[in-house]
Every structure is written in structure tokens, then in C-alpha cells.
Design an enzyme around this catalytic site. Structure first.
Site, PDB file in Angstrom:
ATOM      1  N   ASP A 181      -0.253  22.001   5.858  1.00 38.73           N
ATOM      2  CA  ASP A 181       0.592  20.823   5.660  1.00 38.73           C
ATOM      3  C   ASP A 181       2.023  21.338   5.440  1.00 38.73           C
ATOM      4  OD1 ASP A 181       0.813  21.628   2.999  1.00 38.73           O
ATOM      5  OD2 ASP A 181       0.030  19.763   2.153  1.00 38.73           O
ATOM      6  N   CYS A 227      -1.693  24.953   2.148  1.00 38.68           N
ATOM      7  CA  CYS A 227      -0.988  23.767   1.656  1.00 38.68           C
ATOM      8  C   CYS A 227      -0.141  24.244   0.473  1.00 38.68           C
ATOM      9  CB  CYS A 227      -1.951  22.624   1.310  1.00 38.68           C
ATOM     10  SG  CYS A 227      -3.058  22.910  -0.080  1.00 38.68           S
ATOM     11  N   THR A 233      -0.728  24.366  -2.791  1.00 34.66           N
ATOM     12  CA  THR A 233      -1.517  25.184  -3.716  1.00 34.66           C
ATOM     13  C   THR A 233      -2.658  25.929  -3.042  1.00 34.66           C
ATOM     14  OG1 THR A 233      -2.972  23.314  -4.120  1.00 34.66           O
ATOM     15  CG2 THR A 233      -1.095  23.572  -5.629  1.00 34.66           C
ATOM     16  N   HIS A 273     -19.769  38.549   0.157  1.00 38.58           N
ATOM     17  CA  HIS A 273     -20.861  37.843  -0.527  1.00 38.58           C
ATOM     18  C   HIS A 273     -21.049  36.398  -0.082  1.00 38.58           C
ATOM     19  CE1 HIS A 273     -21.045  40.719  -4.260  1.00 38.58           C
ATOM     20  NE2 HIS A 273     -21.182  41.348  -3.106  1.00 38.58           N
TER      21      HIS A 273
END
Ligand code: RB5
Length: 146
Positions: free
Chosen positions: A7, A64, A66, A97
Site C-alpha cells: 500500500d 504496508c 507496519t 519451520h
């Protein structure tokens, strides 16, 4: 093939990572956004992740502000295991993992240099399999119950 998207909050970091992929000679397809005008990260996550589940791309790199919102959206797409990551250790272990197929980072959180390191670890680390496959199968089973 790598799919990359962001974004407006992740746009600048996405552009830095595109340059890094080019320097490494890695092919990518960019689903946007293409400038800093405001867009909704779920739209970008959906378009990118559908390319992965259709088999058009192997891995995704999403950004984005965060990294959190776009990772939540990505994880709603069946077959996607997205990791929101700001450190090298998590980037490596989410491949070893969790067999993560999408890496998400925050353009307002992670510097370009660290993001490049995180991307390299994510792209260059293979899934370990073994006992971890059993856990991935359980994640898939939860997905299939919904
Ligand atoms: C957009 O302002 C911002 O909310 C978005 O980039 C992201 O940080 C959401 O998790």
C-alpha cells in the site's frame, strides 16, 4: 517468480526492495501500488496472494506501514502462510519451520538495509520439513475446517 506489492505506507520500501531483487537478478511481478496515493492493503494482499495459490508465483513480498495489516489480510487467503517480520532471525526461521510463502514488512518500521537482509534470508532459506511438516499440516487442517 516473486510477487511484490504494497500500500502507500509500504511503497517506498517496496521500491527499494525491487532494486535489490534486480541487483540479484531475481524476477518479480509488481501488483502495485505504483505511487504514494492512498490505497487499501487488503486489495493488494488479495491480488498478490492469489497469484501464489494459482501457482503463478512462488513467494510474495508485501509491505504496508507496519507490515501487520497486509500480513493479516494475506493470511486470510487459503494456502498462504504470511509472516510479518522485522528481524533476521524470524525471517530465517519462518522459512525453516513455518514454510512461510509470504514475507511482510513495515515501510515505517524497517530500514532498507535491514529489509534487504531479511528478504535475502527469506528467499534463500529452505523449509526443513520433518516434524515441522506435521505442524504445517495442522495449520492447513484448521484452514480446511473454516
Ligand atoms: C495505512 O495508513 C496503514 O494503516 C497501513 O499501511 C498499515 O500500516 C496497516 O496495517
Amino acid at each position: 517468480m516473486i510477487v511484490i506489492g504494497s500500500d502507500h505506507g509500504g511503497f517506498a520500501l517496496k521500491e527499494e526492495i525491487k532494486k535489490h531483487l534486480e541487483e540479484r537478478g531475481l524476477a518479480y511481478t509488481d501488483v502495485g501500488c505504483h505511487d504514494t496515493n492512498s490505497v487499501d492493503y487488503p486489495d493488494i494482499a488479495k491480488e498478490a496472494c492469489e497469484k501464489i495459490v494459482r501457482g503463478e508465483c512462488d513467494k510474495g513480498l508485501l509491505f504496508c506501514g507496519t507490515g501487520v495489516g497486509i500480513s493479516i489480510a494475506a493470511n486470510k487467503v487459503k494456502g498462504i502462510r504470511a509472516c510479518c517480520c522485522s528481524d533476521a532471525f524470524s525471517a530465517k526461521y519462518t522459512r525453516l519451520h513455518n514454510d512461510a510463502n509470504v514475507l511482510c514488512m513495515g515501510g515505517r518500521i524497517v530500514s532498507a538495509g535491514l529489509a534487504e537482509m531479511i528478504v535475502d534470508l527469506f528467499l534463500d532459506t529452505e523449509f526443513e520439513g520433518g516434524r515441522h511438516q506435521r505442524r504445517i499440516d495442522k495449520i492447513t487442517a484448521i484452514e480446511n475446517e473454516q
